[in-house]
Design a protein around this motif. Structure first.
Motif, PDB file in Angstrom:
ATOM      1  N   SER A 109       0.730  -1.289  -0.176  1.00  0.00           N
ATOM      2  CA  SER A 109       0.079   0.269  -0.034  1.00  0.00           C
ATOM      3  C   SER A 109       0.854   1.141   0.050  1.00  0.00           C
ATOM      4  CB  SER A 109      -0.995   0.010   1.267  1.00  0.00           C
ATOM      5  OG  SER A 109      -1.744   0.997   1.133  1.00  0.00           O
ATOM      6  N   THR A 110       2.161   1.139   0.738  1.00  0.00           N
ATOM      7  CA  THR A 110       2.866   2.233   0.853  1.00  0.00           C
ATOM      8  C   THR A 110       3.571   2.562  -0.383  1.00  0.00           C
ATOM      9  OG1 THR A 110       3.382   1.767   2.953  1.00  0.00           O
ATOM     10  CG2 THR A 110       4.851   3.250   1.958  1.00  0.00           C
ATOM     11  N   MET A 111       3.819   1.403  -1.396  1.00  0.00           N
ATOM     12  CA  MET A 111       4.427   1.515  -2.627  1.00  0.00           C
ATOM     13  C   MET A 111       3.582   2.286  -3.562  1.00  0.00           C
ATOM     14  SD  MET A 111       5.503  -1.731  -5.232  1.00  0.00           S
ATOM     15  CE  MET A 111       3.917  -1.974  -5.569  1.00  0.00           C
ATOM     16  N   VAL A 112       2.143   2.156  -3.529  1.00  0.00           N
ATOM     17  CA  VAL A 112       1.284   2.677  -4.263  1.00  0.00           C
ATOM     18  C   VAL A 112       1.401   4.088  -3.926  1.00  0.00           C
ATOM     19  CG1 VAL A 112      -1.156   2.752  -4.827  1.00  0.00           C
ATOM     20  CG2 VAL A 112      -0.183   0.568  -4.442  1.00  0.00           C
ATOM     21  N   GLU A 113       1.199   4.376  -2.780  1.00  0.00           N
ATOM     22  CA  GLU A 113       1.380   5.825  -2.242  1.00  0.00           C
ATOM     23  C   GLU A 113       2.520   6.616  -2.953  1.00  0.00           C
ATOM     24  OE1 GLU A 113      -0.777   7.538  -0.727  1.00  0.00           O
ATOM     25  OE2 GLU A 113      -2.109   6.088   0.226  1.00  0.00           O
ATOM     26  N   LEU A 114       3.709   5.841  -2.901  1.00  0.00           N
ATOM     27  CA  LEU A 114       4.871   6.395  -3.723  1.00  0.00           C
ATOM     28  C   LEU A 114       4.726   6.356  -5.023  1.00  0.00           C
ATOM     29  CD1 LEU A 114       7.402   4.726  -0.955  1.00  0.00           C
ATOM     30  CD2 LEU A 114       6.889   7.171  -1.258  1.00  0.00           C
ATOM     31  N   LEU A 115       4.348   5.404  -5.888  1.00  0.00           N
ATOM     32  CA  LEU A 115       4.442   5.271  -7.130  1.00  0.00           C
ATOM     33  C   LEU A 115       3.394   5.980  -7.798  1.00  0.00           C
ATOM     34  CD1 LEU A 115       5.505   1.590  -8.070  1.00  0.00           C
ATOM     35  CD2 LEU A 115       6.910   3.933  -8.053  1.00  0.00           C
ATOM     36  N   ALA A 116       2.169   6.172  -7.203  1.00  0.00           N
ATOM     37  CA  ALA A 116       0.836   6.480  -8.002  1.00  0.00           C
ATOM     38  C   ALA A 116       0.344   7.793  -7.282  1.00  0.00           C
ATOM     39  CB  ALA A 116      -0.085   5.320  -7.825  1.00  0.00           C
ATOM     40  N   GLY A 117       1.187   8.070  -6.477  1.00  0.00           N
ATOM     41  CA  GLY A 117       0.670   9.314  -5.663  1.00  0.00           C
ATOM     42  C   GLY A 117       2.290  10.439  -5.585  1.00  0.00           C
ATOM     43  N   VAL A 118       3.237  10.092  -5.099  1.00  0.00           N
ATOM     44  CA  VAL A 118       4.347  11.222  -5.030  1.00  0.00           C
ATOM     45  C   VAL A 118       4.904  11.188  -6.431  1.00  0.00           C
ATOM     46  CG1 VAL A 118       6.877  11.169  -4.143  1.00  0.00           C
ATOM     47  CG2 VAL A 118       4.719  10.744  -2.465  1.00  0.00           C
ATOM     48  N   ALA A 156       7.789  12.383  -0.312  1.00  0.00           N
ATOM     49  CA  ALA A 156       7.805  11.235   0.265  1.00  0.00           C
ATOM     50  C   ALA A 156       8.257  11.208   1.666  1.00  0.00           C
ATOM     51  CB  ALA A 156       8.837  10.266  -0.540  1.00  0.00           C
ATOM     52  N   GLU A 157       9.162  12.262   2.110  1.00  0.00           N
ATOM     53  CA  GLU A 157       9.626  12.109   3.639  1.00  0.00           C
ATOM     54  C   GLU A 157       8.274  12.880   4.349  1.00  0.00           C
ATOM     55  OE1 GLU A 157      12.447  11.290   4.693  1.00  0.00           O
ATOM     56  OE2 GLU A 157      12.836  10.928   2.410  1.00  0.00           O
ATOM     57  N   VAL A 158       7.475  13.433   3.625  1.00  0.00           N
ATOM     58  CA  VAL A 158       6.259  13.867   4.606  1.00  0.00           C
ATOM     59  C   VAL A 158       5.534  12.752   4.970  1.00  0.00           C
ATOM     60  CG1 VAL A 158       3.992  14.992   4.591  1.00  0.00           C
ATOM     61  CG2 VAL A 158       6.057  16.135   3.457  1.00  0.00           C
ATOM     62  N   LEU A 159       5.338  11.623   3.860  1.00  0.00           N
ATOM     63  CA  LEU A 159       4.675  10.568   4.178  1.00  0.00           C
ATOM     64  C   LEU A 159       5.508   9.640   5.171  1.00  0.00           C
ATOM     65  CD1 LEU A 159       2.243   8.626   3.014  1.00  0.00           C
ATOM     66  CD2 LEU A 159       3.860   7.507   1.549  1.00  0.00           C
ATOM     67  N   PHE A 160       6.599   9.509   5.066  1.00  0.00           N
ATOM     68  CA  PHE A 160       7.538   8.745   6.183  1.00  0.00           C
ATOM     69  C   PHE A 160       7.285   9.319   7.572  1.00  0.00           C
ATOM     70  CE2 PHE A 160      10.219   7.939   2.351  1.00  0.00           C
ATOM     71  CZ  PHE A 160       9.488   6.930   1.534  1.00  0.00           C
ATOM     72  N   GLU A 161       7.273  10.687   7.575  1.00  0.00           N
ATOM     73  CA  GLU A 161       7.338  11.379   8.760  1.00  0.00           C
ATOM     74  C   GLU A 161       5.877  11.038   9.500  1.00  0.00           C
ATOM     75  OE1 GLU A 161       8.133  15.418   8.076  1.00  0.00           O
ATOM     76  OE2 GLU A 161      10.231  14.890   7.439  1.00  0.00           O
ATOM     77  N   ALA A 162       5.066  10.993   8.769  1.00  0.00           N
ATOM     78  CA  ALA A 162       3.531  10.402   9.128  1.00  0.00           C
ATOM     79  C   ALA A 162       3.655   9.156   9.735  1.00  0.00           C
ATOM     80  CB  ALA A 162       2.467  10.513   8.203  1.00  0.00           C
ATOM     81  N   PHE A 163       4.402   7.992   9.308  1.00  0.00           N
ATOM     82  CA  PHE A 163       4.479   6.894   9.874  1.00  0.00           C
ATOM     83  C   PHE A 163       5.049   6.808  11.259  1.00  0.00           C
ATOM     84  CE2 PHE A 163       4.036   3.239   6.806  1.00  0.00           C
ATOM     85  CZ  PHE A 163       3.661   3.816   5.946  1.00  0.00           C
ATOM     86  N   ALA A 164       6.062   7.512  11.226  1.00  0.00           N
ATOM     87  CA  ALA A 164       6.777   7.735  12.481  1.00  0.00           C
ATOM     88  C   ALA A 164       6.040   8.512  13.605  1.00  0.00           C
ATOM     89  CB  ALA A 164       8.296   8.640  12.422  1.00  0.00           C
ATOM     90  N   GLY A 165       5.158   9.219  13.148  1.00  0.00           N
ATOM     91  CA  GLY A 165       4.437  10.296  14.012  1.00  0.00           C
ATOM     92  C   GLY A 165       3.457   9.262  14.631  1.00  0.00           C
ATOM     93  N   GLN A 166       2.964   8.294  14.110  1.00  0.00           N
ATOM     94  CA  GLN A 166       2.239   7.326  14.771  1.00  0.00           C
ATOM     95  C   GLN A 166       2.761   6.159  15.349  1.00  0.00           C
ATOM     96  OE1 GLN A 166      -0.750   4.899  12.112  1.00  0.00           O
ATOM     97  NE2 GLN A 166      -0.956   6.836  11.219  1.00  0.00           N
ATOM     98  N   GLY A 167       4.108   5.849  15.548  1.00  0.00           N
ATOM     99  CA  GLY A 167       4.767   4.862  15.839  1.00  0.00           C
ATOM    100  C   GLY A 167       4.848   3.738  15.018  1.00  0.00           C
TER     101      GLY A 167
END
Lengths: 342, 342
Positions: free
Chosen positions: A234-243, B290-301
């Motif tokens: 699902s994260t891959m989808v965010e990265l490829l088809a979003g970001v 992409a970093e914004v997305l990765f930070e959101a992962f960290a933000g919810q543990g």
């Protein structure tokens, strides 16, 4: 209750009339009708006439451009891009698919990027259309944040569908199309409407605790399928088809839309592969070799994905589409009242 | 038991010496050493020094060409092809990766097809190498039939790994790499050696019934992760990275090899995407978004995949790699006896 049986063409006429009355231009009314009726035809209720209301609500809310003219750009790369200009994705795909197919045949593989679209319907129409052209295809898109990542506690990922198609000679293609959440949001919605509890493992409540209550699930977060592996896809989808394609991720789409009840705006990525080109110079015909694999599935009693859908399609083609009295009443009401009804 | 700490370079020297004594040409000994030591360095034990014996057994059985010269062909398409000529895949990948990267930058996306290789090690070295070049990448390959499809009762699919990488500036990339079976075969093997039972849902016995006995699982079939969804992804891997590239599927690889104890021969497919090219003309920098997305992962543990591996890597770089007395004894025995030891 009495059921009504409509020929596929009759249901298409009726749905198209509703969508045009709702304000969609002929281009979009036609394209959206095709996927809605395809859903109903394939007994894929969660993508059938049930979706018309959401479509009309999205128009009424001004969250889709009902007469957008999608614009295609193609350069010397393996990427073809369609700017949907805020319209539904379906017409954008129909515009881009032939160019994508041509590029895949020339270059071996190619990508169709759809930007600034409102997404509506499943992804199997995309990969099936490409399989009909003899191509293998992957399709994916974000949705809006409603799924917690593995180990997380709040919505971040979308239900992010991932679809794949493989062409077969004189047979329905090999096709799968699934939400990367355990269940599609539509299924949770259907449980809510039916007053049923959810199976365990589908969702967490707003406090991050497991729940089987559809209301709590819709207020909390769904869970990805297959634990950390599904979460990763699902994260891959965010990265490829979003970001990557310069379009909205699921959290951004939710923020832009401000609600989970309308069709989300974002982009879509479709990859097409020409098996003939990839297999060139190698022993064996890929179409024939794939059939050996599919026969081995059947030989141990395992179903191929979409088999039920194709069976329903064959039945609908032969016997028409059966709609309940409630469904017919809904369609009549939408035809008479248009956007007033939603 | 006393542990031994070796610097990464020291372990590389030792492993390379073993592999050369085992008959690998300098090209292959170097490439295989790099992935084995990378596994050990990342505390990814199932792909570390534990794999050397299987590698040597495969050489001894004559199932890999130890001095194969991989041959690259590239035409005007987006496909680059490396014929591994029966050698290990790693040197073939190292040969093809720069050409793949160049094609991806020019065309937006490209594919590297490796044919006739013996596959060895994980797929994360592939997607990490491409991420270091600023590219997103997917990698996949069949293995040998050991997994029953969803709804099936006997081995048909391989454990078919699927990996993805996304480049990050000045940070370890976003990387996942997993078997499409619930567990990797190596994990079941480690349970067997340790005399432990398996968690439920990992496998079925030779009669198609659920089992927690590693012996019965190895004699029966493993199960795909995530039910029919994981089964579908595994099938996609067979089709794209087996059938489409004109190389062996997992049932064919097992038939060709005749055993599950050696490294299987088949092909591998790697796709590379240039985010800069895809995002061209769109708002926002894909690396920053992409970093914004990765930070959101960290933000919810929630953890990102591979985080533990990267932490182990940092530790190994600073403090060296710790090996148990048993592991050191094994390495010594292999260094002294070469193929006689396996």
């Amino acid at each position: 209750m009495t059921e009504t049986t409509l020929a596929i063409g009759e249901l298409e006429q009726l749905v198209e009339e509703i969508l045009r009355k709702g304000g969609l231009s002929p281009l979009h009314a036609g394209a959206v009708t095709r996927v809605i009726v395809a859903g109903e035809r394939d007994a894929c209720k969660s993508h059938g006439v049930y979706r018309i209301e959401g479509c009309l609500r999205t128009i009424k809310a001004g969250k889709v451009v009902p007469d957008a003219e999608p614009a295609l750009t193609s350069d010397g790369t393996a990427i073809v891009r369609v700017d949907a200009r805020g319209g539904f994705a379906n017409a954008a795909f129909e515009l881009g698919a032939p160019v994508l197919a041509e590029k895949a045949r020339t270059m071996g593989l190619a990508a169709l990027v759809i930007n600034d679209c409102t997404h509506f319907a499943a992804l199997w129409p995309e990969v099936e259309a490409l399989a009909e052209l003899g191509l293998a295809a992957m399709a994916m898109c974000p949705s809006y944040a409603s799924v917690a990542p593995a180990g997380g506690s709040a919505p971040l990922l979308g239900t992010n569908p991932f679809a794949f198609g493989w062409p077969r000679r004189d047979k329905d293609p090999y096709v799968f199309d699934f939400a990367t959440s355990v269940a599609a949001r539509g299924e949770i919605e259907l449980h809510r409407r039916a007053g049923k509890t959810l199976p365990e493992g589908w969702a967490i409540d707003p406090d991050g605790n497991p729940t089987t209550d559809p209301e709590a699930a819709l207020a909390g977060a769904m869970l990805p399928f297959g634990g950390h592996k599904g979460s990763a896809i699902s994260t891959m989808v965010e990265l490829l088809a979003g970001v990557m394609i310069g379009d909205l991720t699921s959290p951004e789409a939710l923020e832009a839309l401000g609600t989970t009840t309308l069709a989300p705006a974002h982009g879509e990525l479709i990859l097409a592969f020409d098996p003939a080109r990839f297999a060139q110079g190698r022993a064996g015909d890929p179409m024939a070799r794939a059939e050996v694999l599919f026969e081995a599935f059947a030989g141990q009693g395992a179903r191929l994905p979409s088999q039920r859908r194709f069976a329903a399609r064959a039945k609908a083609r032969a016997e028409g589409i059966r709609l309940s009295a409630d469904e017919m009443a809904l369609l009549e009401r939408l035809r008479e009242q248009g956007l007033e009804a939603v």
